[in-house]
Scaffold this motif. Sequence first.
Motif, PDB file in Angstrom:
ATOM      1  N   SER A 176      37.726  36.451  46.568  1.00  0.00           N
ATOM      2  CA  SER A 176      39.187  36.524  46.519  1.00  0.00           C
ATOM      3  C   SER A 176      39.689  36.987  45.158  1.00  0.00           C
ATOM      4  CB  SER A 176      39.779  35.151  46.820  1.00  0.00           C
ATOM      5  OG  SER A 176      41.127  35.107  46.412  1.00  0.00           O
ATOM      6  N   VAL A 177      40.389  38.131  45.151  1.00  0.00           N
ATOM      7  CA  VAL A 177      40.951  38.627  43.889  1.00  0.00           C
ATOM      8  C   VAL A 177      41.938  37.603  43.333  1.00  0.00           C
ATOM      9  CG1 VAL A 177      42.394  40.421  42.843  1.00  0.00           C
ATOM     10  CG2 VAL A 177      40.571  41.041  44.436  1.00  0.00           C
ATOM     11  N   ARG A 178      42.789  37.071  44.189  1.00  0.00           N
ATOM     12  CA  ARG A 178      43.822  36.143  43.735  1.00  0.00           C
ATOM     13  C   ARG A 178      43.245  34.845  43.167  1.00  0.00           C
ATOM     14  NH1 ARG A 178      49.252  33.955  45.664  1.00  0.00           N
ATOM     15  NH2 ARG A 178      49.529  35.833  46.877  1.00  0.00           N
ATOM     16  N   SER A 179      42.187  34.318  43.781  1.00  0.00           N
ATOM     17  CA  SER A 179      41.706  32.984  43.419  1.00  0.00           C
ATOM     18  C   SER A 179      40.484  32.982  42.499  1.00  0.00           C
ATOM     19  CB  SER A 179      41.327  32.209  44.691  1.00  0.00           C
ATOM     20  OG  SER A 179      42.449  32.019  45.501  1.00  0.00           O
ATOM     21  N   ASP A 180      39.609  33.967  42.652  1.00  0.00           N
ATOM     22  CA  ASP A 180      38.327  33.924  41.935  1.00  0.00           C
ATOM     23  C   ASP A 180      38.246  34.945  40.806  1.00  0.00           C
ATOM     24  OD1 ASP A 180      37.453  32.135  43.989  1.00  0.00           O
ATOM     25  OD2 ASP A 180      37.008  33.875  45.257  1.00  0.00           O
ATOM     26  N   ILE A 181      38.992  36.036  40.938  1.00  0.00           N
ATOM     27  CA  ILE A 181      38.783  37.179  40.050  1.00  0.00           C
ATOM     28  C   ILE A 181      39.883  37.264  38.995  1.00  0.00           C
ATOM     29  CG2 ILE A 181      38.477  39.688  39.999  1.00  0.00           C
ATOM     30  CD1 ILE A 181      36.271  38.053  41.591  1.00  0.00           C
ATOM     31  N   GLN A 182      41.128  37.420  39.454  1.00  0.00           N
ATOM     32  CA  GLN A 182      42.238  37.650  38.509  1.00  0.00           C
ATOM     33  C   GLN A 182      42.392  36.525  37.473  1.00  0.00           C
ATOM     34  OE1 GLN A 182      45.480  36.085  38.297  1.00  0.00           O
ATOM     35  NE2 GLN A 182      45.935  37.440  36.558  1.00  0.00           N
TER      36      GLN A 182
END
Length: 239
Positions: A176-182
């Motif tokens: 998840s870009v929103r939860s794990d990456i960004q």
Amino acid sequence: MKLDWIAFDADDTLWQNEEIYREGREKFLEIMAKYSVQDRAEEAVDQVELENLPHYGYGVMSFILSLIETAVEITEEDFRGKDVRALLELGKEMLTAPPQVFAGVPEVLKELQSHYPLMLITKGDLFHQQRKVNASGLGEYFRVVEVVSRKTVPVYRDLLNRHRVAPDQFLMVGNSVRSDIQPVAALGGWALHVKDHLSWSHEQGALSPEEQARVFEVGRIDQVGGVIHRLTQAGNPAG
Ligand SMILES: [Mg+2]
């Protein structure tokens, strides 16, 4: 790059999750078809779910409460007790479904844990997440398991402080870009985006150019080990 810790997301990174919610929604729509409101149900439930996140957080119990709320609303309170029961049963099925671990996951974790301490960082219901970690058989690979209610910059900052991890020696692997990456990239950490599995549309997100420079991508979970070894053998990948 030198890494002190590697962290993994769980849902839709190590095991299937979104698929179970899709099946749950289909079951909900089948029930709503009896009330001839099926066409409105799908859009309504999306909205109710997002509105309820600040109240209930993430997870199956939050999802089921949102289904019941949607059903009561769009049937103008005609929703029957036996259908409430069917939704509660659906929730219990979702909560007790054995996690379907993706192919290659145990091998990746086994190999990495011989080089790095591994942390599992997952969000949702505490009880359900702990049950999935146990039932998956993957718990033994992780030195630390953290169940958090959301995955934001302050949550990651607190977590890294508590475990005394410098952000630039920390890498997070997730779908998840929103939860794990960004949020990890925003903190000055490194992130490895695994793109191959279904993700909830809410988990998509955008990256600034500075954040993008701290993010790597793989197509499949079984490529994670190879990429991490290449990164840690190379110089500064952002330079
Ligand atoms: Mg995930």
